[in-house]
Scaffold this motif. Structure first.
Motif, short mmCIF file in Angstrom:
data_model
loop_
_atom_site.label_atom_id
_atom_site.label_comp_id
_atom_site.label_asym_id
_atom_site.label_seq_id
_atom_site.Cartn_x
_atom_site.Cartn_y
_atom_site.Cartn_z
N GLN A 29 73.31 27.11 73.47
CA GLN A 29 74.04 26.81 72.17
C GLN A 29 74.17 25.21 72.35
O GLN A 29 74.47 24.62 73.58
CB GLN A 29 75.63 27.38 72.27
CG GLN A 29 76.26 26.95 70.89
CD GLN A 29 77.64 27.67 70.60
OE1 GLN A 29 77.80 28.77 71.28
NE2 GLN A 29 78.53 27.03 69.74
N LEU A 33 74.73 25.35 66.75
CA LEU A 33 73.49 26.05 66.74
C LEU A 33 73.33 26.69 67.97
O LEU A 33 73.77 26.32 69.11
CB LEU A 33 72.39 25.07 66.53
CG LEU A 33 72.24 24.07 65.30
CD1 LEU A 33 71.07 23.20 65.05
CD2 LEU A 33 72.21 24.79 63.87
N PHE A 35 70.26 28.78 69.94
CA PHE A 35 68.83 28.95 70.23
C PHE A 35 68.56 30.13 70.98
O PHE A 35 68.94 30.30 72.00
CB PHE A 35 68.15 27.63 70.71
CG PHE A 35 68.27 26.43 69.95
CD1 PHE A 35 67.19 26.09 69.03
CD2 PHE A 35 69.50 25.62 69.75
CE1 PHE A 35 67.30 24.87 68.34
CE2 PHE A 35 69.54 24.49 68.97
CZ PHE A 35 68.44 24.11 68.29
N ILE A 147 66.80 30.75 65.75
CA ILE A 147 67.92 29.48 65.85
C ILE A 147 69.04 30.15 64.50
O ILE A 147 68.61 30.46 63.34
CB ILE A 147 67.52 28.24 65.23
CG1 ILE A 147 66.13 28.01 66.12
CG2 ILE A 147 68.66 27.13 65.04
CD1 ILE A 147 65.56 26.72 65.74
#
Length: 151
Positions: A29, A33, A35, A147
């Motif tokens: 993180q 966001l 991933f 994502i």
């Protein structure tokens, strides 16, 4: 809409996070966001091996992509603690183990995309890329990374 109620209505139980097969972490993180590393297709707990256009048809590949979406949601749950915190599924990148003349990678990837739409509604609409590749680790038929944005 409670994400977990939706999952239950679809008969989906989230799996635990898989142990990475190499030198990476399952998620990372930064800011809002998250991933998620690529997840390979699994069937009965083992890599779902095959090559689209040779040993597998599009519909089976689509089922494999859907299975990956479930694994990705399990990892996303572990990363954020509550899938209701997901503001948006931002992007998927899909790698499809396929022959040089197979051109339905986008249809295979719909197996994941459609499930994210069912589970997250409008928040599940995402950008994506779908590529045909010569091989995926352990001979898996599909690998997908994700994502997500958190609220």
């Amino acid at each position: 809409m409670n994400i977990y109620d939706t999952l239950t209505s679809l008969g989906i139980t989230l799996p635990p996070v898989a142990i990475p097969a190499a030198a990476y972490v399952p998620f990372m993180q930064t800011g809002n966001l998250v991933f998620l590393s690529g997840h390979i297709a699994k069937k009965d707990g083992k890599p779902w091996v095959g090559q689209l256009g040779k040993t597998m048809a599009t519909e089976e590949g689509k089922a494999a992509a859907r299975a990956i979406a479930i694994d990705l949601m399990g990892t996303l749950h572990a990363a954020v603690g509550d899938l209701n915190k997901v503001k948006r599924i931002v992007k998927l990148m899909s790698l499809v183990n396929s022959t040089g003349d197979f051109t339905e990678q986008h249809l295979v990837t719909n197996g994941a995309s459609e499930l994210f739409g069912q589970v997250f509604g409008d928040k599940g609409a995402h950008a994506r890329s779908a590529f045909g590749v010569a091989q995926i680790p352990m001979g898996a038929c599909v690998e997908i990374e994700l994502i997500a944005e958190l609220s």
